[in-house]
Design an enzyme around this catalytic site. Sequence first.
Site, mmCIF file in Angstrom:
data_model
loop_
_atom_site.group_PDB
_atom_site.id
_atom_site.type_symbol
_atom_site.label_atom_id
_atom_site.label_comp_id
_atom_site.label_asym_id
_atom_site.label_seq_id
_atom_site.Cartn_x
_atom_site.Cartn_y
_atom_site.Cartn_z
ATOM 1 N N HIS A 150 0.803 -1.230 0.000
ATOM 2 C CA HIS A 150 0.000 0.000 0.000
ATOM 3 C C HIS A 150 0.838 1.282 0.000
ATOM 4 O O HIS A 150 0.515 2.240 0.699
ATOM 5 C CB HIS A 150 -0.951 0.008 1.195
ATOM 6 C CG HIS A 150 -2.031 -1.020 1.129
ATOM 7 N ND1 HIS A 150 -2.578 -1.472 -0.049
ATOM 8 C CD2 HIS A 150 -2.683 -1.708 2.124
ATOM 9 C CE1 HIS A 150 -3.519 -2.375 0.203
ATOM 10 N NE2 HIS A 150 -3.594 -2.541 1.505
ATOM 11 N N HIS A 219 -9.612 1.813 0.809
ATOM 12 C CA HIS A 219 -9.521 0.665 1.716
ATOM 13 C C HIS A 219 -10.581 0.724 2.815
ATOM 14 O O HIS A 219 -10.292 0.448 3.986
ATOM 15 C CB HIS A 219 -8.116 0.617 2.329
ATOM 16 C CG HIS A 219 -7.650 -0.761 2.702
ATOM 17 N ND1 HIS A 219 -8.398 -1.607 3.500
ATOM 18 C CD2 HIS A 219 -6.528 -1.434 2.391
ATOM 19 C CE1 HIS A 219 -7.718 -2.738 3.666
ATOM 20 N NE2 HIS A 219 -6.585 -2.667 2.995
ATOM 21 N N GLU A 350 -11.799 -3.999 -2.511
ATOM 22 C CA GLU A 350 -10.871 -2.990 -3.016
ATOM 23 C C GLU A 350 -10.662 -3.177 -4.517
ATOM 24 O O GLU A 350 -9.975 -4.094 -4.939
ATOM 25 C CB GLU A 350 -9.533 -3.093 -2.290
ATOM 26 C CG GLU A 350 -9.626 -3.016 -0.773
ATOM 27 C CD GLU A 350 -8.421 -3.670 -0.097
ATOM 28 O OE1 GLU A 350 -7.297 -3.182 -0.298
ATOM 29 O OE2 GLU A 350 -8.611 -4.681 0.608
#
Length: 385
Positions: A150, A219, A350
């Site tokens: 991420h 997220h 996601e």
Amino acid sequence: MIALWNCVCSAPGHHCSLLSVLPWQGHSSCCAVPGARFWAAMTEVKREVFGQMPQEEGGGVVEKFILKSDSVKVEILSLGCIIAALETKGRDGEFSDVVLGFGTLEGYLRKHPFFGAVVGRVANRIAKGRFTVDGKEYQLFLNNGPNSLHGGARGFDKVLWSPQVLPNGVCFFRLSPDGEEGYPGDLKVWVTYTLSGGELAINYQAQTSKTTPINLTNHAYFNLAGQGSRDIYDHEISIEADSYLPVDDTKIPTGEVAAVQDTGFDLRQPVELGKHLQKFRLDGFDHNFCLQQAQARHFAARACHPPTGRAMEVHTTQPGIQFYTGNNLDGSLKGKGAIAYPQHSAFCLETQNWPDAVNKPHFPNVLLRPGEEYNHTTWLLFSAA
């Protein structure tokens, strides 16, 4: 209420001249959100101060933007473009907040699993935090075992974005400088949230000065029974995917694109999550499901909670969707209302490019080159039945 002619977003390709648009007329190209339609009277937009960043984080005011329609109310922060609350109606007409998060800025400044945030420059995992572009190798910070996750140590979720209020939403901008977290190129990024009735659209656009991988998603952790509910076992889930990506023990795709047929990953018809996990002896999901590879909007997934009647559909332009069932939540984090969040108390859907695509040439292209535009949209449709 923000007047319809206050549209001032500088997203690329955005030529929004609303002075001649009457308040009762729709306008369909604000911030280049494909297919977006809105009406002045339908969405109310408010902004307020949420908190102040500490000096060691650069200071700065964190703002909260409240988008409200007749059926959905969403609160979004200028820190990490975080969806901090999302209230939607159940069958009984009552609103409940269906996303995990914190009631104060302090919660978001502590370590947490990316609650509600936009993650990047590359969402999901890059194996060994390493990739090669145009013959040059880049090494990223490793923040997830042997991998980069991420965006790294200080990804897009941990920085302040510059907001512009829109008639039915908010557009956030930031410049990710060349070398930030090890990534090449100055990257200009726009993230636009717009609300129309029960539909929340999230549009991501970017331009770069050097070839770079990019993969942006939100997220948010959902529990349609209401955030703080004990688990998601009574939710029904379906995902429009004929294949998924098996992973190794560090959650990196092996490279195989496996058919879901006759496996626990076949979610093409709705399954009750708790029973399904038991039936296939699964600890939970944390996998990319492969969607149709078309730039046009396509249906990706649906979640519903029969006891309350709440449902959420996900549509996207992306080729993948990560279905995650909150396996790493362990009750140690206390969120809104000081409620603990135990394992499997929320799910994420996601929308994304496939994980580690930068190291797997047969996966969809994840590279953005100078002169090109990254442009993806995800739509979340909330309803009650």
